[in-house]
Scaffold this motif. Structure first.
Motif, PDB file in Angstrom:
ATOM      1  N   LEU A  34      -1.829  -1.259   1.799  1.00  0.00           N
ATOM      2  CA  LEU A  34      -2.921  -1.287   0.869  1.00  0.00           C
ATOM      3  C   LEU A  34      -4.057  -1.024   1.813  1.00  0.00           C
ATOM      4  CD1 LEU A  34      -2.437  -5.124  -0.732  1.00  0.00           C
ATOM      5  CD2 LEU A  34      -2.405  -2.588  -1.822  1.00  0.00           C
ATOM      6  N   MET A  35      -5.060  -0.038   1.030  1.00  0.00           N
ATOM      7  CA  MET A  35      -6.222  -0.069   1.884  1.00  0.00           C
ATOM      8  C   MET A  35      -7.362  -0.517   0.958  1.00  0.00           C
ATOM      9  SD  MET A  35      -7.709   1.873   4.370  1.00  0.00           S
ATOM     10  CE  MET A  35      -6.962   3.576   4.749  1.00  0.00           C
ATOM     11  N   GLU A  36      -8.137  -1.269   1.667  1.00  0.00           N
ATOM     12  CA  GLU A  36      -9.295  -1.860   1.155  1.00  0.00           C
ATOM     13  C   GLU A  36     -10.412  -1.043   1.360  1.00  0.00           C
ATOM     14  OE1 GLU A  36     -10.096  -6.276   0.635  1.00  0.00           O
ATOM     15  OE2 GLU A  36     -11.622  -5.881   2.096  1.00  0.00           O
ATOM     16  N   VAL A  37     -11.209  -0.681   0.351  1.00  0.00           N
ATOM     17  CA  VAL A  37     -12.275   0.391   0.339  1.00  0.00           C
ATOM     18  C   VAL A  37     -13.515  -0.459  -0.186  1.00  0.00           C
ATOM     19  CG1 VAL A  37     -13.481   2.564  -0.279  1.00  0.00           C
ATOM     20  CG2 VAL A  37     -10.813   2.350  -0.083  1.00  0.00           C
ATOM     21  N   THR A  38     -14.664  -0.434   0.665  1.00  0.00           N
ATOM     22  CA  THR A  38     -16.002  -0.997   0.289  1.00  0.00           C
ATOM     23  C   THR A  38     -17.124  -0.307   0.579  1.00  0.00           C
ATOM     24  OG1 THR A  38     -15.910  -2.252   2.383  1.00  0.00           O
ATOM     25  CG2 THR A  38     -15.019  -3.429   0.704  1.00  0.00           C
ATOM     26  N   GLY A  39     -18.376  -0.463   0.237  1.00  0.00           N
ATOM     27  CA  GLY A  39     -19.451  -0.137   0.412  1.00  0.00           C
ATOM     28  C   GLY A  39     -20.244   0.591  -0.881  1.00  0.00           C
ATOM     29  N   PHE A  43      -7.339  -0.094  -7.557  1.00  0.00           N
ATOM     30  CA  PHE A  43      -7.406  -1.378  -8.276  1.00  0.00           C
ATOM     31  C   PHE A  43      -9.029  -1.413  -7.884  1.00  0.00           C
ATOM     32  CE2 PHE A  43      -3.326  -1.684  -6.714  1.00  0.00           C
ATOM     33  CZ  PHE A  43      -2.683  -2.590  -7.683  1.00  0.00           C
ATOM     34  N   ARG A  44      -9.689  -1.823  -8.988  1.00  0.00           N
ATOM     35  CA  ARG A  44     -11.154  -2.174  -8.884  1.00  0.00           C
ATOM     36  C   ARG A  44     -11.255  -3.692  -8.807  1.00  0.00           C
ATOM     37  NH1 ARG A  44     -16.431   1.175 -11.110  1.00  0.00           N
ATOM     38  NH2 ARG A  44     -17.717   0.285  -9.357  1.00  0.00           N
ATOM     39  N   LEU A  45     -11.585  -4.219  -7.721  1.00  0.00           N
ATOM     40  CA  LEU A  45     -11.678  -5.721  -7.458  1.00  0.00           C
ATOM     41  C   LEU A  45     -12.934  -6.244  -7.595  1.00  0.00           C
ATOM     42  CD1 LEU A  45      -9.036  -6.274  -4.625  1.00  0.00           C
ATOM     43  CD2 LEU A  45      -8.733  -6.351  -7.010  1.00  0.00           C
ATOM     44  N   ILE A  83      -6.335   0.538  -2.679  1.00  0.00           N
ATOM     45  CA  ILE A  83      -5.624   1.596  -2.788  1.00  0.00           C
ATOM     46  C   ILE A  83      -4.179   1.219  -2.390  1.00  0.00           C
ATOM     47  CG2 ILE A  83      -5.064   4.159  -2.391  1.00  0.00           C
ATOM     48  CD1 ILE A  83      -8.048   4.361  -1.502  1.00  0.00           C
ATOM     49  N   SER A  84      -3.044   1.396  -3.495  1.00  0.00           N
ATOM     50  CA  SER A  84      -1.866   1.125  -3.132  1.00  0.00           C
ATOM     51  C   SER A  84      -1.113   2.418  -2.791  1.00  0.00           C
ATOM     52  CB  SER A  84      -1.043   0.440  -4.340  1.00  0.00           C
ATOM     53  OG  SER A  84       0.294   0.279  -3.946  1.00  0.00           O
ATOM     54  N   TYR A  90     -13.314   1.469   4.988  1.00  0.00           N
ATOM     55  CA  TYR A  90     -12.146   1.421   4.572  1.00  0.00           C
ATOM     56  C   TYR A  90     -11.220   0.924   5.620  1.00  0.00           C
ATOM     57  CZ  TYR A  90     -12.465   6.195   5.712  1.00  0.00           C
ATOM     58  OH  TYR A  90     -12.913   7.649   6.377  1.00  0.00           O
ATOM     59  N   THR A  91     -10.228  -0.203   5.233  1.00  0.00           N
ATOM     60  CA  THR A  91      -9.788  -0.990   6.332  1.00  0.00           C
ATOM     61  C   THR A  91      -8.156  -1.142   5.718  1.00  0.00           C
ATOM     62  OG1 THR A  91     -11.613  -2.636   6.692  1.00  0.00           O
ATOM     63  CG2 THR A  91      -9.557  -3.239   7.328  1.00  0.00           C
ATOM     64  N   ASN A  92      -7.383  -0.892   6.391  1.00  0.00           N
ATOM     65  CA  ASN A  92      -5.759  -1.199   6.058  1.00  0.00           C
ATOM     66  C   ASN A  92      -5.325  -2.772   6.090  1.00  0.00           C
ATOM     67  OD1 ASN A  92      -2.991  -1.246   6.128  1.00  0.00           O
ATOM     68  ND2 ASN A  92      -2.782   0.064   7.892  1.00  0.00           N
ATOM     69  N   ILE A  93      -5.280  -3.299   5.148  1.00  0.00           N
ATOM     70  CA  ILE A  93      -5.020  -4.500   5.047  1.00  0.00           C
ATOM     71  C   ILE A  93      -3.672  -5.022   4.555  1.00  0.00           C
ATOM     72  CG2 ILE A  93      -7.510  -5.082   4.233  1.00  0.00           C
ATOM     73  CD1 ILE A  93      -6.347  -5.205   1.199  1.00  0.00           C
TER      74      ILE A  93
END
Length: 339
Positions: A33-38, A80-82, A89-90, A112-115
């Motif tokens: 899972l990659m979390e993307v923000t900004g 996924f849009r949270l 991103i899966s 973006y961060t690997n979660i």
């Protein structure tokens, strides 16, 4: 030499596979899972992926391909849009995804961060999957839409329930939860699943190969060195937006694809073939002395009780119903989806 079919005669594999088709099955299926923000997260992901991401509503998700400049598929993911500026991103290939994002980040205001280590995911799939999930969660999921993800709780544990999956089942769900809670979630699945006749799927070959193949789904290995039009993954592409690989893919669209992915069935039980999904180029498909394609995937359908697979062939060289030979084994060309 006889090559005994490793699927047909394995009762454990059959029982787990058919539990998903007849009742429900659950299995640990954690992707990276990659979390993307900004501020620019939506338009950045719109550039990275062929299918539209910026128009996703909060709480919805979408399957899409990621292309290189030659329009070749280099990953296929679910986004996924949270939140307005928060995405997951899966992927199965974080080692490829992060360098690709780094390469194209430019001036976009995005982080973006690997979660992956923070979350596990259980897939719950099959006709009784909704009933099983509803027996576990605090908020009923009857009104949840396909490809949507919602916050919920299981035994007080915060979870996210996604309506989707990799089996082709009408009722398929995914439970995302903090990784440290795996013991409690597993206990809840057993507690509520076993009375419904649901089973835990333990065989990797079932969760990764036989179930998805019956439904006509791909693994990235099936897609390498192909473009979305050749393999039928172009229907959701937004041709009005800019994305990496668009120029090359437009040429394929204008000229028509050179190849296409087809299915086949094979009645003979004991068969030995080398498909691309196991590495290498795949066995050649020879018709009238000419190589017209390669074997992309070879597997087993417990629903049909026969061998099935995919062939990447020259466009229009084969049609549904054609009888061919792969090595010395007779096969019939079919749709790629078998259930």
């Amino acid at each position: 030499m006889t090559n005994k079919n490793i699927y047909k005669y394995d009762n454990m594999k059959r029982t787990e596979h058919m539990a998903v088709r007849k009742t429900a099955g659950w299995y640990l299926w954690t992707h990276h899972l990659m979390e993307v923000t900004g501020r620019d997260s939506a338009i950045f992901l719109d550039k990275i992926y062929a299918n539209p991401i910026a128009n996703l509503k909060v709480g919805r998700d979408r399957y899409t391909t990621m292309l290189n400049d030659n329009a070749e598929i280099i990953d296929d993911v679910v986004v996924f849009r949270l939140g307005e500026e928060k995405f997951w991103i899966s992927t199965l290939f974080m080692n490829k995804l992060k360098p690709w994002l780094d390469q194209h980040k430019g001036e976009y205001e995005v982080q973006y961060t690997n979660i992956t280590k923070k979350y596990h995911m259980y897939a719950v799939q099959g006709p009784k999957a909704k009933e099983l999930i509803n027996s576990m969660v605090e908020e009923n999921i009857d009104d949840q839409k396909f490809f949507s993800i919602k916050d919920n709780k299981i035994d007080g544990i915060p979870v996210k329930i996604n309506y989707g999956g990799f089996t082709g089942e009408k009722f398929g769900y995914e439970i995302y939860f903090p990784s440290e809670e795996i013991g409690k979630i597993e206990a809840e699945l057993k507690k509520h699943g076993e009375p419904l006749g649901a089973k835990e799927v333990t065989e990797f070959q079932i969760m990764a190969w036989t179930l998805p193949t019956e439904a006509g789904f791909y693994y990235l290995r099936d897609l390498l060195h192909t473009n979305p039009i050749e393999v039928g993954l172009d229907s959701g592409i937004d041709w009005d937006k800019d994305f990496i690989g668009k120029e090359a893919l437009l040429k394929v669209k204008e000229n028509g694809p050179a190849r296409e992915m087809l299915g086949f069935t094979m009645d003979q039980d004991d068969v030995h073939l080398n498909a691309k999904d196991l590495g290498g180029p795949g066995d050649p498909i020879i018709v009238d002395g000419e190589e017209i394609g390669r074997l992309s995937k070879f597997n087993y359908s417990y629903v049909l009780d026969k061998n099935v697979g995919y062939i990447l062939a020259k466009k229009d060289a084969l049609k549904i119903g054609d009888k061919i030979k792969i090595k010395d084994y007779e096969a019939v060309i079919s749709e790629r989806k078998f259930i």
